[in-house]
Design a protein around this motif. Structure first.
Motif, PDB file in Angstrom:
ATOM      1  N   UNK A   1      76.087-117.453 101.708  1.00 18.49           N
ATOM      2  CA  UNK A   1      76.181-116.669 102.909  1.00 18.49           C
ATOM      3  C   UNK A   1      75.010-115.747 102.493  1.00 18.49           C
TER       4      UNK A   1
ATOM      5  N   UNK B   1      72.212-112.054  92.335  1.00 19.44           N
ATOM      6  CA  UNK B   1      73.250-111.519  92.598  1.00 19.44           C
ATOM      7  C   UNK B   1      74.334-111.162  91.662  1.00 19.44           C
TER       8      UNK B   1
ATOM      9  N   UNK C   1      70.807-107.369  91.770  1.00 17.92           N
ATOM     10  CA  UNK C   1      71.212-107.322  93.043  1.00 17.92           C
ATOM     11  C   UNK C   1      70.319-106.134  93.689  1.00 17.92           C
ATOM     12  N   UNK C   2      69.937-105.191  93.006  1.00 15.18           N
ATOM     13  CA  UNK C   2      69.097-104.428  93.650  1.00 15.18           C
ATOM     14  C   UNK C   2      67.703-105.085  93.921  1.00 15.18           C
TER      15      UNK C   2
ATOM     16  N   UNK D   1      74.303-120.627 104.971  1.00 16.35           N
ATOM     17  CA  UNK D   1      75.279-121.639 104.866  1.00 16.35           C
ATOM     18  C   UNK D   1      74.741-122.925 105.059  1.00 16.35           C
TER      19      UNK D   1
ATOM     20  N   UNK E   1      81.724-111.042  87.063  1.00 17.66           N
ATOM     21  CA  UNK E   1      80.836-110.124  87.902  1.00 17.66           C
ATOM     22  C   UNK E   1      81.181-110.217  89.371  1.00 17.66           C
ATOM     23  N   UNK E   2      81.434-111.311  89.790  1.00 15.08           N
ATOM     24  CA  UNK E   2      81.639-111.141  91.267  1.00 15.08           C
ATOM     25  C   UNK E   2      83.133-111.698  91.703  1.00 15.08           C
ATOM     26  N   UNK E   3      83.989-112.336  90.788  1.00 16.17           N
ATOM     27  CA  UNK E   3      85.112-112.884  91.450  1.00 16.17           C
ATOM     28  C   UNK E   3      86.298-112.183  90.716  1.00 16.17           C
ATOM     29  N   UNK E   4      86.054-111.207  89.926  1.00 12.60           N
ATOM     30  CA  UNK E   4      86.917-110.317  89.408  1.00 12.60           C
ATOM     31  C   UNK E   4      88.325-111.241  88.573  1.00 12.60           C
TER      32      UNK E   4
END
Ligand SMILES: Cc1cc2nc3c(=O)[nH]c(=O)nc-3n(C[C@H](O)[C@H](O)[C@H](O)COP(=O)(O)OP(=O)(O)OC[C@H]3O[C@@H](n4cnc5c(N)ncnc54)[C@H](O)[C@@H]3O)c2cc1C
Ligand code: SF4
Lengths: 123, 411
Positions: free
Chosen positions: B38, B45, B64-65, B85, B148-151
């Motif tokens: 995306x 990230x 990410x920064x 995509x 870190x991203x999907x919890x």
């Protein structure tokens, strides 16, 4: 007493030795002055930037990455993590937005490290 | 099928690809930046820890920064069209790029191509551990993505196999998340990760690192319950007397990264054994003229600033190629004493070049020496070299070599 440390302020990763002398702490092995300050800080009061993620609603992902805007005392890392566990926020969020302000002994802010737009409906 | 044209097609929107797109656009090229996900940023990230960008941005940033700053520059630049995509399935030697997008197939005819596709992780299959195949075994990068991203929580008590940086970073991350990290095991006699990660990720939390020790068996019916571990000797053979079982529900594998080479192969490029990638000249141009490569898709880097610098180099020369400039023949670089590989593998005469290399063995007080026809052309003192830390130097232009090759050694 002699101690060995690695300076992690830059990729040079200088190997430092710190020795207690009569005139205070003597640091060797640093390729720049920042290394000396680093070694003293490490011995007297080690500090780290806390990085983690918190729950976010209405975004593409369920988590938003965050960090403390200044280093915190090393021993504060785990208690602060505990505090972050119950934090939730809602998209949109911009990088740098304050998620939690004035927390811990050092009264740091927890800021977003990523921009997260609100999720487009129907995707 | 939709067809489009551009000067430079950059494949991969991580730091390498973003840097390449920016530098190509700065040369005046019309750039198409193609990313399968995306957003831009690639692996950065999920690297939510800090320690990025000290050279480039003069600040310690989180992944990410760092990605965010780059993505802003890409959005502000003229001449870059981002296609997200879009998965590139094939690259032709004639500079055709085939992608699948949510709107269907797309073919892009580019004058030059930059491959910036990143790397993937070695998996357990590649290192064959005996025992059952229970749930609870993750590669470090997968675990990083999940947490870190999907919890997604992944367990309560973990063992980490492999001392690569991602493994070390995950040791800290899991500890902060309340998972007990029993130990990190490394089969080799030296740690594979950077010293600063050993300090910040292991020593800070009292997590032991055992060298010359590995996992020999996994136990557990449906879910992992135990791992069997044991020392290995200097030839890599296990020493049964040192066997121990550790109760754990999670095993994290941090056993190495490998450049993504599928697209290189589709363009008919050879893949070198040492870098697991293809040879390039000092413009980062591959053996197929007009196809360039950079970042972890070319060779695995430890520092993102090096990745960005490679991207810039590849992007600039791709734009110049698209504008009609051609590189001449290059001088091969041979690996001498204690050099595992160099990148680039050939140097263009008379041009300055960034030379990256990895050593075979740890050593102190060394000198990197470049020789041609027996003469020393360049030398640089190195206080400490390890296989885990890539060495990077700026070489001056080299001319007039009769033997037609140079040799690099660390001695
Ligand atoms: C866990 C971890 C920790 C790290 N820690 C540090 C650190 O502390 N400090 C530091 O300086 N560096 C660190 N690094 C290194 C640095 O982050 C990486 O080397 C760098 O981000 C790699 O950039 P890249 O652009 O080559 O690859 P990537 O970031 O992997 O980007 C590749 C991109 O290409 C896309 N892509 C791949 N194939 C296709 C295709 N067929 N079609 C379309 N798109 C495609 C992918 O989706 C991805 O976005 C770390 C790396 C990792 C993995
Ligand atoms: S002492 Fe200076 S040069 Fe050495 S690692 Fe620290 S900051 Fe870098």
């Amino acid at each position: 007493m002699k101690q060995n440390l690695v300076c992690f302020l830059c990729p040079n990763s200088c190997e430092l030795t710190v020795e207690e002398t009569e005139s205070g702490l003597a640091v060797r092995g640093n390729r720049c002055p920042r290394g000396e300050a680093f070694a003293k800080q490490e011995l007297l009061d080690p500090q780290r930037t806390l990085t983690s993620s918190v729950r976010i609603h209405g975004a593409e992902f369920p988590l938003l990455s965050v960090r403390s805007d200044r280093p915190v005392k090393k021993r504060e890392l785990l208690p602060l993590m505990q505090q972050l566990r119950s934090v939730e926020c809602t998209a949109p969020i911009k990088q740098g937005d304050i998620i939690l302000s004035g927390v811990g002994e050092t009264a740091v802010n927890i800021i977003a490290t990523r921009t997260m737009a609100a999720k487009v409906r129907g995707r | 099928m939709k067809e489009i044209v551009c000067d430079v097609a950059v494949i991969g929107g991580g730091p390498a690809g973003m840097a390449a797109a920016l530098s190509a656009a700065a040369e005046g090229a019309q750039v198409l930046l193609i990313e399968r996900n995306e957003g831009l940023g690639g692996i950065l990230n999920q690297c939510i820890h800090d320690g990025f960008g000290i050279h480039r941005f003069g600040e310690l940033l989180t992944g990410p920064e760092y990605a965010g700053r780059f993505a802003q520059q890409v959005a502000a630049a003229e001449g870059i069209q981002v296609l997200s995509h879009a998965l590139v399935t094939e690259v032709g030697a004639d500079h055709t790029v085939f992608c699948t997008t949510p709107k269907g197939m797309l073919t892009c005819h580019a004058k030059a191509i930059v491959l910036a596709v990143g790397c993937y992780e070695r998996t357990r299959g590649a290192i064959t551990i005996a025992g059952t195949r229970p749930a609870g075994v993750y590669t470090a990068g997968t675990a990083q993505h999940l947490i870190n991203l999907d919890n997604v929580a992944i367990g309560k008590r973990a063992v980490i196999l492999g001392s690569g940086d991602i493994g070390l970073i995950m040791a800290r991350r899991l500890t902060l998340e309340g998972v007990e990290v029993v130990c990190v095991l490394e089969k080799m006699p030296i740690c594979n990760g950077l010293p600063r990660n050993v300090q910040q990720c292991l020593k800070d939390f009292g997590i032991p690192l055992y060298l010359n020790r590995t996992v020999t068996e996994l136990r557990g019916r449906n879910h992992l319950e135990q791992v069997v571990v044991c020392d290995v000797d200097d030839r890599g053979a296990t020493i049964p007397e040192t066997t121990e079982t550790i109760d754990c529900d999670t095993l994290i594998l941090s056993v190495g990264l490998i450049p993504e080479t599928e697209l290189l192969r589709s363009a008919g490029l050879p893949v070198a054994r040492m870098t697991n990638s293809t040879p390039v000249n000092s413009h980062l141009e591959t053996e197929v003229a007009g196809i360039f490569a950079c970042g972890n898709g070319l060779h695995v880097n430890d520092l993102v600033d090096n990745v960005s610098a490679e991207g810039e180099c590849a992007g600039k020369w791709a734009a110049r190629y698209a504008a009609g400039e051609r590189a001449g023949s290059a001088i091969p670089v041979e690996c001498g004493t204690n050099v595992r590989y160099t990148m680039p593998q050939t140097l263009l005469p008379g041009e300055t070049a960034r030379l990256s290399l990895r050593v075979l063995r740890e050593a102190r007080e060394q000198t990197l020496v470049v020789r041609g026809d027996g003469d020393i052309l360049f030398s640089r003192k190195l206080s400490h070299v390890t296989p885990a830390q890539m060495v990077c130097v700026e070489l001056p232009g080299i001319v007039g070599i009769n033997s037609g090759k140079v040799e690099v050694s660390v001695e």
